[in-house]
Write an enzyme that holds these catalytic residues in place. Structure first.
Site: not given
Ligand code: NAI
Length: 308
Positions: A9, A88, A175, A151, A32, A82, A148, A118-120
Site C-alpha cells: 500500500g 491509531r 506512538h 515531524r 501483498d 486510519r 515522530d 509499522v502497522s498500527n
Molecule cells: P494501505 O491501505 O495503503 O496499505 C496496506 C496494504 O496492506 C494494502 O495494500 C493491503 O492489501 C495490504 N494487506 C492487508 N492485509 C494483508 C495481509 N494479510 N498480507 C499482506 N498484505 C496485506 O495502508 P498504508 O497507508 O500503507 O498503512 C499501512 C499501515 O501502516 C497502517 O496500519 C497504518 O496505520 C500504519 N502506519 C504506521 C506508521 C508508523 O509510524 N508506525 C505511519 C503510517 C502508517
C-alpha cells in the site's frame, strides 16, 4: 542482502521505493494479498532504475511467501490505515490478526530475519509480533519514533526558519497522539538548545503540533501519510543493513529500562547489523519521567485488548 516489505500500500510501496533507490539490498520483495498490486508496483518502480540510476530489482509477490525466503530484514506494513477522526488504537482488531498471520508466514521462510513493524497501533503490534514469534527481542523493532522525531524536527525548523538538517531532537514514548513525548528540553540547533531561540509558548506549540502530526495529515489527505513514514522506515533499514549504529527512537521490548517491564515502547536504541543493539538511557526530568509512565499505562491498556 535481501529485504522484504509486506503490504504494497502507500507506506509499504514508498518504503520499498526508498530502499531500492538507495540500493540497500540486491533483492527487495514487495508482498501483498491484493492480486497483481505488488507485481505492478514493483515493475513501475523498476522502470525508474534507468531514469534514476540504481541496480536493485524489486520483485512483486501476491501472497507467495516462498519468494521472501532468506530475507535479512522484513518490514511489516500490512493492515488498515486510519481515516480522518480515527485514532491509531481503533485499528487494533483487524490489524492484530493481519500482523500475527504475516509474522508466522515470514518466519517460516526467514527464521533469522530482523522484523520492523509499522502497522498500527504500532507499539501493540510490535509487542504482539514479539510474543507470538518468540524470536530474540533485539530482532523485533517498531517504527514510530523515527517518524515522530522527523515531524518534530520539521516543526522546529519551520518555527525557527532554519534547515531541518541542523536540528537534533527526539520523540520517545508510545506512538499515539496523546502518548508520544517530544523531548523539547533536549532538542538542539547545531548543538545549541532550541529554548534559546524559541519561547516556552512556541516550544509547547511545536510539541503539540508534533503529537497530532499524523492526524493533521490524515485530515488533509483523507487517509494516513506515506512519504515521511516510508522514508523513516527506510532509515531504520539502512542503519541495520549498513551497520551504521545510528541512535534512533524505536519501539522495543523493555525489561526494566526506563522503569518499564513487559512492554514495547519508543526509546532511543542503537541500530546495527544484529537489530537494536542497545538501549540508550537518557536522564529524564521528573516531568518527562511522569509523561513516560503515563504513556506506558496507555500502551499497556491497549496491549490488554490482545488475546494470545
Ligand atoms: P494501505 O491501505 O495503503 O496499505 C496496506 C496494504 O496492506 C494494502 O495494500 C493491503 O492489501 C495490504 N494487506 C492487508 N492485509 C494483508 C495481509 N494479510 N498480507 C499482506 N498484505 C496485506 O495502508 P498504508 O497507508 O500503507 O498503512 C499501512 C499501515 O501502516 C497502517 O496500519 C497504518 O496505520 C500504519 N502506519 C504506521 C506508521 C508508523 O509510524 N508506525 C505511519 C503510517 C502508517
Amino acid at each position: 542482502m535481501k529485504i522484504t516489505v509486506v503490504g504494497a500500500g502507500a507506506v509499504g510501496a514508498t518504503t520499498a521505493d526508498n530502499i531500492i533507490r538507495r540500493e540497500l539490498a540486491e533483492e527487495v520483495v514487495l508482498l501483498d494479498i491484493k492480486e497483481g498490486v505488488s507485481e505492478g508496483k514493483s515493475l513501475d518502480m523498476y522502470q525508474t532504475a534507468a531514469l534514476l540510476g540504481f541496480n536493485t530489482r524489486p520483485i512483486g509477490s501476491t501472497n507467495d511467501y516462498e519468494k521472501t525466503k532468506g530475507s535479512d530484514v522484513v518490514v511489516i506494513t500490512s493492515g488498515l490505515p486510519r481515516k480522518p477522526g480515527m485514532t491509531r488504537e481503533e485499528l487494533i482488531g483487524i490489524n492484530a490478526g493481519i500482523v500475527k498471520g504475516v509474522t508466522e508466514n515470514i518466519l517460516k521462510y526467514s527464521p533469522k530475519a530482523i522484523i520492523i513493524v509499522v502497522s498500527n497501533p504500532m507499539d501493540t503490534m510490535t509487542y504482539l509480533a514479539l510474543k507470538e514469534s518468540g524470536i530474540p527481542k533485539k530482532r523485533l523493532i517498531g517504527m514510530g519514533g523515527a517518524l515522530d522525531s522527523a515531524r518534530f524536527k520539521t516543526y522546529l525548523a519551520l518555527a525557527m526558519d532554519v534547515s531541518p538538517l541542523d536540528i537534533h531532537g527526539m520523540v520517545i514514548g508510545g506512538h499515539g497522539d496523546t502518548t508520544m513525548i517530544p523531548l523539547t528540553r533536549l532538542a538542539t540547533y547545531n548543538g545549541i538548545p532550541v529554548s534559546r531561540f524559541l519561547s516556552a509558548e512556541k516550544l509547547e506549540k511545536v510539541a503539540a503540533d508534533t503529537m497530532v502530526g499524523g492526524a493533521t495529515l490524515t485530515k488533509l489527505i483523507g487517509t494516513s501519510a506515506w512519504y515521511a513514514p516510508g522514508a523513516a522506515t527506510m532509515m531504520l533499514v539502512e542503519s541495520i543493513v549498513r551497520n551504521q549504529k545510528r541512535i534512533v527512537p524505536c519501539s522495543v521490548y523493555l525489561n526494566g529500562e526506563y522503569g518499564q517491564k513487559d512492554i514495547c515502547m519508543g526509546v532511543p536504541v542503537v541500530l546495527g547489523r544484529s537489530g537494536w543493539e542497545k538501549i540508550v538511557t537518557l536522564r529524564l526530568s521528573d516531568a518527562e519521567k511522569a509523561a513516560f509512565e503515563k504513556s506506558a499505562e496507555a500502551v499497556r491498556s491497549m496491549n490488554g485488548a490482545l488475546s494470545f
